[in-house]
Motif scaffolding. Structure first.
Motif, PDB file in Angstrom:
ATOM      1  N   ASP A  20       0.860  -1.191   0.000  1.00  0.00           N
ATOM      2  CA  ASP A  20       0.000   0.000   0.000  1.00  0.00           C
ATOM      3  C   ASP A  20       0.890   1.234   0.000  1.00  0.00           C
ATOM      4  O   ASP A  20       1.617   1.493   0.953  1.00  0.00           O
ATOM      5  N   GLY A  45     -11.923  -1.545   0.140  1.00  0.00           N
ATOM      6  CA  GLY A  45     -12.523  -0.928  -1.029  1.00  0.00           C
ATOM      7  C   GLY A  45     -11.739   0.294  -1.445  1.00  0.00           C
ATOM      8  O   GLY A  45     -10.667   0.584  -0.891  1.00  0.00           O
ATOM      9  N   GLN A  46     -12.258   1.017  -2.414  1.00  0.00           N
ATOM     10  CA  GLN A  46     -11.585   2.209  -2.926  1.00  0.00           C
ATOM     11  C   GLN A  46     -12.389   3.446  -2.570  1.00  0.00           C
ATOM     12  O   GLN A  46     -13.607   3.481  -2.769  1.00  0.00           O
ATOM     13  N   ASN A  49     -13.233   7.356  -5.644  1.00  0.00           N
ATOM     14  CA  ASN A  49     -13.121   7.088  -7.080  1.00  0.00           C
ATOM     15  C   ASN A  49     -13.788   8.194  -7.884  1.00  0.00           C
ATOM     16  O   ASN A  49     -13.312   8.602  -8.928  1.00  0.00           O
ATOM     17  N   LEU A 274     -17.668   3.508  -0.677  1.00  0.00           N
ATOM     18  CA  LEU A 274     -16.458   2.750  -0.990  1.00  0.00           C
ATOM     19  C   LEU A 274     -16.780   1.809  -2.143  1.00  0.00           C
ATOM     20  O   LEU A 274     -17.705   0.992  -2.050  1.00  0.00           O
ATOM     21  N   ARG A 275     -16.040   1.920  -3.227  1.00  0.00           N
ATOM     22  CA  ARG A 275     -16.293   1.098  -4.414  1.00  0.00           C
ATOM     23  C   ARG A 275     -15.319  -0.082  -4.478  1.00  0.00           C
ATOM     24  O   ARG A 275     -14.320  -0.127  -3.771  1.00  0.00           O
ATOM     25  N   GLU A 276     -15.627  -0.983  -5.402  1.00  0.00           N
ATOM     26  CA  GLU A 276     -14.767  -2.157  -5.652  1.00  0.00           C
ATOM     27  C   GLU A 276     -14.460  -2.892  -4.351  1.00  0.00           C
ATOM     28  O   GLU A 276     -13.335  -3.336  -4.116  1.00  0.00           O
ATOM     29  N   CYS A 277     -15.486  -2.999  -3.503  1.00  0.00           N
ATOM     30  CA  CYS A 277     -15.269  -3.631  -2.197  1.00  0.00           C
ATOM     31  C   CYS A 277     -15.178  -5.151  -2.332  1.00  0.00           C
ATOM     32  O   CYS A 277     -15.853  -5.763  -3.177  1.00  0.00           O
ATOM     33  N   GLU A 521     -18.612   1.578 -13.199  1.00  0.00           N
ATOM     34  CA  GLU A 521     -17.761   2.359 -12.289  1.00  0.00           C
ATOM     35  C   GLU A 521     -18.160   3.826 -12.246  1.00  0.00           C
ATOM     36  O   GLU A 521     -17.826   4.546 -11.296  1.00  0.00           O
ATOM     37  N   SER A 569     -10.684  -0.432   8.013  1.00  0.00           N
ATOM     38  CA  SER A 569      -9.998  -1.094   6.900  1.00  0.00           C
ATOM     39  C   SER A 569      -8.615  -1.588   7.311  1.00  0.00           C
ATOM     40  O   SER A 569      -7.898  -2.148   6.478  1.00  0.00           O
ATOM     41  N   ILE A 573      -7.363   1.452   3.298  1.00  0.00           N
ATOM     42  CA  ILE A 573      -8.063   2.413   2.439  1.00  0.00           C
ATOM     43  C   ILE A 573      -7.257   3.703   2.406  1.00  0.00           C
ATOM     44  O   ILE A 573      -6.941   4.244   3.458  1.00  0.00           O
TER      45      ILE A 573
END
Length: 573
Positions: A20, A45-46, A49, A274-277, A521, A569, A573
């Protein structure tokens, strides 16, 4: 300067995601520890975004949400609301009305000999209309009060009929893709007002859609409405592409007797997607919620405290050491977050040292870089004077960043050594005050809670803990060649850093997390204040092969949402 956080916190690295890129930067600013261990599976997640994924709404001291709900212009304040009128002769009334109507360019009234009577006459005439200007002039051997219409140059910059109870305009600044200080600088530029007249309670993130209250001295709301007109006229169909280029809009106008001051806020309401979790369960989210409500999270100062380049604490340290030249050189160093024109300007200054040529490359002269370069054009060797040209909030930001850095480091050392154990000599608030503290004694330990323990930000007017934590902070300051007495006004009273007290951990009173499926997305996951004011309908997705987690919570002022997310996280994150 080399720190020992890597060696002292080696065990924590096992809980962090390998590779990271943000972890090492965070650790260098003291963000090293966690309260949770195996209580739940980390939420991965991200963040940010899309800017619609990070929504922040300031909560004022009355508990009101700062979202824009109205663009209505309040009734213009009149000085006659507080001015006791005096009887005016028919000749004076007729003459003043002829000026207002445009029948005459000006009207002369014999000035009373007594100063108090002249003042009363000035005020009484001003109650006729905001556009009037009065001044005492000499014609021959006699003094007169000249009544005329204000020139366009000064309309909106002078008193304009404001009384003492309505001298400041408060309004909501809804912004996106721009930081608070940059938004204030841009607003000052387009409005042609002094940025020092604008004030606000705190800074808000650049990447996100945020709303906060701002005040300005003697500003009429119709001027801000004019800016909004550009915003709305550009978007007859509500097109996003054009909206987002505008960066901010204002609303919820209100006149007040005083300005908004730093800290005049009770908290902030967050909605973060939070996306793409990684897939998780409702049961695990329940464990996350329980942990936060019962244990809380470490109340670190987040990375945004240290600026886009992560160097504001270093600038603060240089100022505290009275190395003003070094501080300016650091500020005027280009980084990856600067726009191309700013990079060109700063690189030119680094290569040539020519402030005037470098300044000519900047579009916004009232930016931090522009203000410093303008000051250096006037006096190339007065570095302290150049720093003092910055808005006082910007000056103190550097000092506060250094205080935050030392606080973060000290907290990490404490938790590394003692965990969440309450110690004799710890400090806690007393009498419901955030300034009055007392030491915990042996008799307090059995009932004391770690959530009540506070640690001071270094300053010249604070108490240090009466235990080993004191030496932690003193050692950090010594390594930086800073003593507490240095925090007393290196740039004058505006830079005084008396210090404050901050809870080591914080337990939110509410927290929710919802699993949201989505496909694309670019799909919007939550409704924003922009959608509301533009009447753009929002329908959340119901199906999709991707997973987002939307977190909603409210935190008090100076408490960072990113630190709550860091905890759940495990720093990933």
């Amino acid at each position: 300067m080399k720190r020992d956080t890597e060696e002292a916190s080696l065990q924590n690295n096992k809980r962090l995601k390998d590779g990271d890129e943000n972890i090492e930067s965070a650790r260098a600013h003291g963000l090293c520890e966690f309260l949770s261990t195996d209580a739940f599976d980390p939420i991965l997640g991200q963040i940010k975004n899309r800017m619609e994924d990070f929504l922040v709404s300031e909560i004022d001291l009355e508990g009101q949400d700062s979202k824009i709900t109205s663009f209505e212009v309040p009734e213009k304040p009149k000085r006659n609301a507080t001015v006791e009128k005096i009887d005016l002769s028919e000749e004076i009334v007729t003459g003043v009305e002829s000026v207002i109507s445009g029948a005459t360019e000006f009207h002369l009234i014999p000035a009373p000999a007594d100063k108090a009577d002249r003042t009363s006459l000035h005020k009484s005439i001003a109650t006729f209309d905001d556009s009037l200007s009065t001044e005492t002039v000499k014609e021959g051997d006699s003094n007169f009060i000249k009544v005329s219409i204000k020139s366009k140059k000064f309309r909106g910059n002078r008193d304009n009929g404001f009384d003492d109870e309505s001298r400041f305009l408060h309004f909501t600044l809804l912004k996106w893709n721009i930081g608070t200080s940059d938004a204030i600088s841009r607003l000052a530029t387009v409005m042609n007002i002094n940025p020092r007249n604008l004030s606000y309670a705190g800074m808000k993130d650049k990447r996100g859609i945020t709303s906060q209250r701002v005040s300005c001295k003697m500003l009429m709301p119709k001027r801000l409405v004019g800016l909004n007109r550009n915003f709305f006229n550009s978007n007859p169909a509500g097109g996003k592409e054009v909206i987002y280029e505008k960066n901010f809009v204002t609303g919820n106008f209100k006149f007040s007797h005083g300005p908004i001051k730093l800290g005049d806020v009770s908290g902030n309401k967050f909605c973060i997607a939070l996306r793409e979790c990684e897939r998780t369960s409702e049961e695990n989210l329940s464990k996350v919620r329980t942990m936060l409500l019962e244990k809380g999270f470490i109340n670190y100062f987040g990375m945004q405290r240290f600026g886009n380049a992560g160097d504001t604490h270093r600038i603060g340290r240089l100022i505290l050491k009275r190395d003003y030249k070094g501080a300016i050189e650091t500020i005027l160093t280009a980084n990856a977050n600067h726009k191309p024109e700013v990079v060109d300007c700063l690189n030119h200054f680094k290569e040539t040292g020519n402030a005037e040529e470098s300044l000519s490359k900047l579009k916004y002269k009232k930016s931090i870089e522009g203000i410093l370069l303008s000051a250096l054009v006037k006096d190339a060797s007065n570095y302290k004077g150049a720093l003092k040209c910055l808005h006082h909030k910007q000056q103190t930001l550097y000092g506060h960043a250094y205080q935050s850095y030392v606080w973060n480091m000290t907290v990490s050392k404490r938790i590394q050594r003692f965990g969440t154990q309450v110690l004799v000599g710890d400090l806690v608030f007393q009498d419901g005050s955030t300034r009055n503290v007392r030491y915990l004694t042996e008799a307090d330990i059995a009932t004391a809670k770690f959530s009540d323990v506070v640690l001071p930000l270094p300053g010249f007017d604070i108490k240090l803990p009466d235990n080993e934590c004191k030496s932690f902070m003193e050692t950090l300051l010594k390594e930086d060649d800073v003593i507490l007495e240095d925090l007393a006004g290196p740039l004058g009273k505006e830079f005084d850093l008396g210090g404050a007290y901050r809870q080591i951990i914080y337990k939110p009173s509410e927290f929710s997390a919802d699993i949201i499926p989505y496909r694309d997305e670019n799909e919007k996951l939550v409704a924003t204040n922009l959608d509301e004011i533009l009447n753009i309908p929002f329908q959340p997705a119901a199906v999709g092969d991707k997973i987002a987690i939307v977190c909603r919570f409210t935190l008090p002022k100076s408490c960072y949402a990113t630190m709550l997310l860091r905890e759940i996280s495990k720093g990933r994150i």
